[in-house]
Motif scaffolding. Structure first.
Motif, PDB file in Angstrom:
ATOM      1  N   ALA A 197     -33.924 -23.959 119.556  1.00 17.56           N
ATOM      2  CA  ALA A 197     -33.567 -24.505 120.875  1.00 17.56           C
ATOM      3  C   ALA A 197     -32.686 -25.745 120.721  1.00 17.56           C
ATOM      4  N   ILE A 198     -33.057 -26.628 119.793  1.00 19.21           N
ATOM      5  CA  ILE A 198     -32.262 -27.836 119.556  1.00 19.21           C
ATOM      6  C   ILE A 198     -30.913 -27.476 118.941  1.00 19.21           C
ATOM      7  N   VAL A 199     -30.909 -26.474 118.047  1.00 12.68           N
ATOM      8  CA  VAL A 199     -29.645 -26.025 117.444  1.00 12.68           C
ATOM      9  C   VAL A 199     -28.701 -25.498 118.520  1.00 12.68           C
ATOM     10  N   LEU A 200     -29.230 -24.691 119.442  1.00 14.34           N
ATOM     11  CA  LEU A 200     -28.399 -24.143 120.515  1.00 14.34           C
ATOM     12  C   LEU A 200     -27.880 -25.239 121.434  1.00 14.34           C
ATOM     13  N   SER A 201     -28.780 -26.135 121.823  1.00 12.65           N
ATOM     14  CA  SER A 201     -28.388 -27.235 122.702  1.00 12.65           C
ATOM     15  C   SER A 201     -27.366 -28.140 122.032  1.00 12.65           C
ATOM     16  N   GLY A 202     -27.644 -28.496 120.782  1.00  9.80           N
ATOM     17  CA  GLY A 202     -26.717 -29.351 120.049  1.00  9.80           C
ATOM     18  C   GLY A 202     -25.383 -28.672 119.796  1.00  9.80           C
TER      19      GLY A 202
END
Length: 268
Positions: A197-202
């Motif tokens: 989720a953080i990878v996608l958002s970032g």
């Protein structure tokens, strides 16, 4: 944004990314309540990278085992509990990825949902939902026992967290409790689910940054990433300890108090 604001915002991101109290709300509110300047995309990317580094460090053994098990499952047909957990994280990420792209294209969140009133409402509503789930929790399963229906339910819950104030960790832990997981298992799966989720958002924010014209202060970026990583790593460690002793109640009460304060400020 000065250095003190950068440090405080990075600490806020690191602490609230993994607590069930909404990191997005705590990053939006300083600009709306205190009049601080928006931190900008570059700083957003930096503090998210810091959070990602922290969760990867803390769960480094679990993540390594999951990766090895997933490849063994795919290429050798060797099924295992770690491989099943890796698939759970992958499938659980699809809903937030799809919804995130749609919301980004339409601009609904940025244009309509980043207000204090929305944050106040979601803060209170999802605090009550967590309260209900925590009181009704059967606590009979761990994260390795999740089936496809459980995974998709938790994944769809994570997509709701794109609304500011909901809390990604809070809503995924709530959904996991509803599926019968123990408090610790719910938290651990939420943390693992945060990685993609953080990878996608970032990644999305990085793309917006790369295609925009925002100037990058690399010193501020390095500071934000470092402080966020330290804060997030400490948060994960102490949260799991606290969760076993007192449960979710302190965070529920905090959310309710925060929501009431926000409503009071709007009425003044």
């Amino acid at each position: 944004m000065d250095w003190l604001q950068a440090v405080l915002l990075a600490i806020l991101q690191g602490l609230t990314e993994f607590l069930p109290i909404s990191s997005s709300a705590h990053l939006i509110l300083p600009s709306q309540i205190l009049g601080w300047a928006e931190q900008g995309l570059a700083f957003d990317v930096a503090v998210h990278v810091g959070s990602l580094v922290a969760v990867l460090i803390y769960f480094r053994r679990e993540v390594a085992d999951m990766i090895v098990a997933w490849f063994a499952w795919v290429f050798k047909g060797q099924k295992s509990a770690d491989g099943r957990l890796a698939w759970a994280v992958i499938w659980g990420t699809f809903p937030v990825g799809l919804v995130g792209v749609l919301l980004s294209l339409t601009g609904i969140v940025d244009n309509y949902l980043r207000s204090t009133s929305v944050i106040a409402a979601t803060t209170i509503i999802f605090a009550l939902v967590l309260w209900w789930a925590d009181n009704k929790a059967k606590e009979a399963r761990d994260e390795h026992s999740l089936g496809i229906k459980d995974i998709l339910f938790i994944g769809c819950a994570q997509a709701i967290a794109l609304i500011p104030g909901t809390s990604r960790s809070g809503i995924t832990m709530t959904a996991a409790l509803m599926m019968g997981l123990t408090r610790t298992a719910a938290a651990r799966f939420s943390f693992l689910l945060s990685i993609p989720a953080i990878v996608l958002s970032g990644g999305l924010k990085s793309y917006e940054l790369a295609t925009g014209e925002e100037a990058v202060d690399w010193g501020m970026i390095a500071l934000g990433a470092t402080v966020s990583a330290v804060a997030a790593l400490s948060c994960i460690h102490f949260f799991l300890i606290l969760l076993e002793k007192v449960g979710f109640k302190p965070f529920i009460f905090y959310r309710l108090a925060l929501g009431i304060v926000l409503i009071g400020m709007m009425l003044l």
